[in-house]
Design an enzyme around this catalytic site. Structure first.
Site, PDB file in Angstrom:
ATOM      1  N   LYS A  39       0.847  -1.238   0.011  1.00 42.30           N
ATOM      2  CA  LYS A  39       0.098   0.009   0.088  1.00 42.30           C
ATOM      3  C   LYS A  39       0.800   1.138   0.228  1.00 42.30           C
ATOM      4  CE  LYS A  39      -0.455  -0.297   4.854  1.00 42.30           C
ATOM      5  NZ  LYS A  39      -1.428  -0.426   6.138  1.00 42.30           N
ATOM      6  N   TYR A 257      15.528  29.481   9.223  1.00 41.41           N
ATOM      7  CA  TYR A 257      14.345  30.161   9.807  1.00 41.41           C
ATOM      8  C   TYR A 257      14.180  30.304  11.268  1.00 41.41           C
ATOM      9  CZ  TYR A 257      12.571  30.732   5.043  1.00 41.41           C
ATOM     10  OH  TYR A 257      12.152  30.815   3.606  1.00 41.41           O
TER      11      TYR A 257
END
Length: 376
Positions: A39, A257
């Site tokens: 999956k 940042y």
């Protein structure tokens, strides 16, 4: 010009390692059958390549999440399995409005409630299906009371040849819920009398023979992720990011940042062409309060610096020989030298999330397997 040359992040997917992991588990669980859970695009590795590699190795039963994935797997197997002999089970069950896709791709739904069971029974195109019994996870599946009622009503009916359940805590073998789920599953199996049953996932395989029944369903263990303290799994995916620039930072300056990491020495900083847009999780970054994940450059480990940006990662390469950390060279984000589970722990998550988040922007190259004359 190759696609790899134009990419910032390259993923090398070792199909030989994938097949080796499956074969190791196959031998461990025998005489039970070993399936393959593919999956989420085979946990980010690409179902179009991993499916055929597993089939060529001898895997004959697969599990996907939704019917769309099942159809993609059937198409990928077409040249290797023209008779459509591989069993493909859809864990999300039966989507009545997509019934034709189940017929065309020969998909077997895993039925999880009475309404779904009735809908499947009424569908004239039905073939085989599995039944999902919830033994303690409270997600999909019939309750034990539902299972008892179904048994009293004569059982699930023709076409249903497999019963499954899912372990909630198999990666923590000491938890008592494991044994309770095993007992509940054995009770449900005795009630329904189906020929095959499947309880063990990657971690559950290592819980012992009583958990394995007739079919085991490894997922993350196929792809190199940790599942259980006793599990052995070879890395399948190596993620390497291009070094764009190497710059010098000075004590007292900050990186990235938020200015979360302050340099304490004159520092050589390598800027890598990858970031959270590529699926490398932002939470794996570093700050003055907590160290982040490591990368490997030329076999030398180096720590991240500051926050991870959308497209860039900063790394402290001060202690790496200068000739190894240069623009155009690469840094391993995870693979044989950097444990993917260690990176995931720094991000507060698991390797499943890291693998399945890998962006389509990353260039994928495959080594080994069917297409290159590898294991067959």
């Amino acid at each position: 010009m190759s696609q790899e040359a134009a990419a910032g992040l390259c993923l090398t997917i070792d199909l030989n390692a994938l097949v080796g992991n499956w074969r190791r588990l196959k031998d461990l669980v025998a005489p039970a059958e070993c399936a393959g859970v593919v999956k989420a695009d085979a946990y980010g590795t690409g179902i179009a390549m991993t499916g055929p590699a597993l089939f060529a190795a001898g895997c004959r039963t697969f599990f996907v999440a939704v019917p769309e994935e099942g159809a993609a797997l059937r198409a990928a197997l077409a040249n290797h399995d023209p008779a459509g002999s591989a069993a493909i089970y859809v864990l999300a069950g039966f989507f009545a409005d997509a019934a034709e896709l189940y017929r065309e791709a020969r998909l077997s739904p895993v039925l999880g409630h009475f309404g779904e069971l009735q809908s499947w029974r009424k569908w004239p195109g039905r073939d085989k299906a599995a039944l999902h019994v919830d033994t303690g996870m409270n997600r999909l599946g019939l309750t034990l009371a539902d299972t008892e009622a179904l048994a009293e009503a004569g059982g699930p009916g023709p076409g249903i040849d497999l019963m499954i359940s899912h372990l909630a805590c198999a990666d923590e073998p000491e938890k008592p819920l494991n044994e309770r789920q095993r007992e509940r599953f054995a009770h449900a199996k005795a009630l329904l009398g189906l020929p095959r049953a499947s309880l063990a996932n990657s971690a559950g395989i290592h819980m012992g023979r009583a958990y394995r029944h007739e079919l085991c369903r490894p997922g993350i263990a196929l792809y190199g992720g940790a599942s259980h303290p006793e599990a052995i799994s070879d890395p399948v995916v190596t993620a390497e990011a291009r070094i764009l620039q190497v710059r010098t930072g000075h004590p007292g300056e900050t990186v990235g940042y938020g200015a979360l990491e302050t340099l304490r020495r004159t520092t050589r900083i390598a800027i890598l062409s990858a970031g959270y847009a590529d699926g490398y999780l932002r939470a794996a970054g570093s700050s003055d309060m907590a160290s982040g994940a490591l990368v490997s450059i030329g076999g030398h480990l180096a720590p991240l610096l500051g926050r991870i940006s959308m497209d860039l990662i900063s790394v402290d390469v001060t202690d790496i020989p200068e000739g190894l950390a240069l623009p155009g060279k690469t840094a391993e984000l995870f693979g044989p030298n950097v444990d993917i589970d260690a990176v995931a722990r720094h991000a507060g998550t698991i390797s499943y999330e890291l693998l399945t988040n890998l962006s389509r922007r990353a260039h994928r190259r495959y080594i080994g397997g069917v297409e290159s004359g590898g294991p067959s």
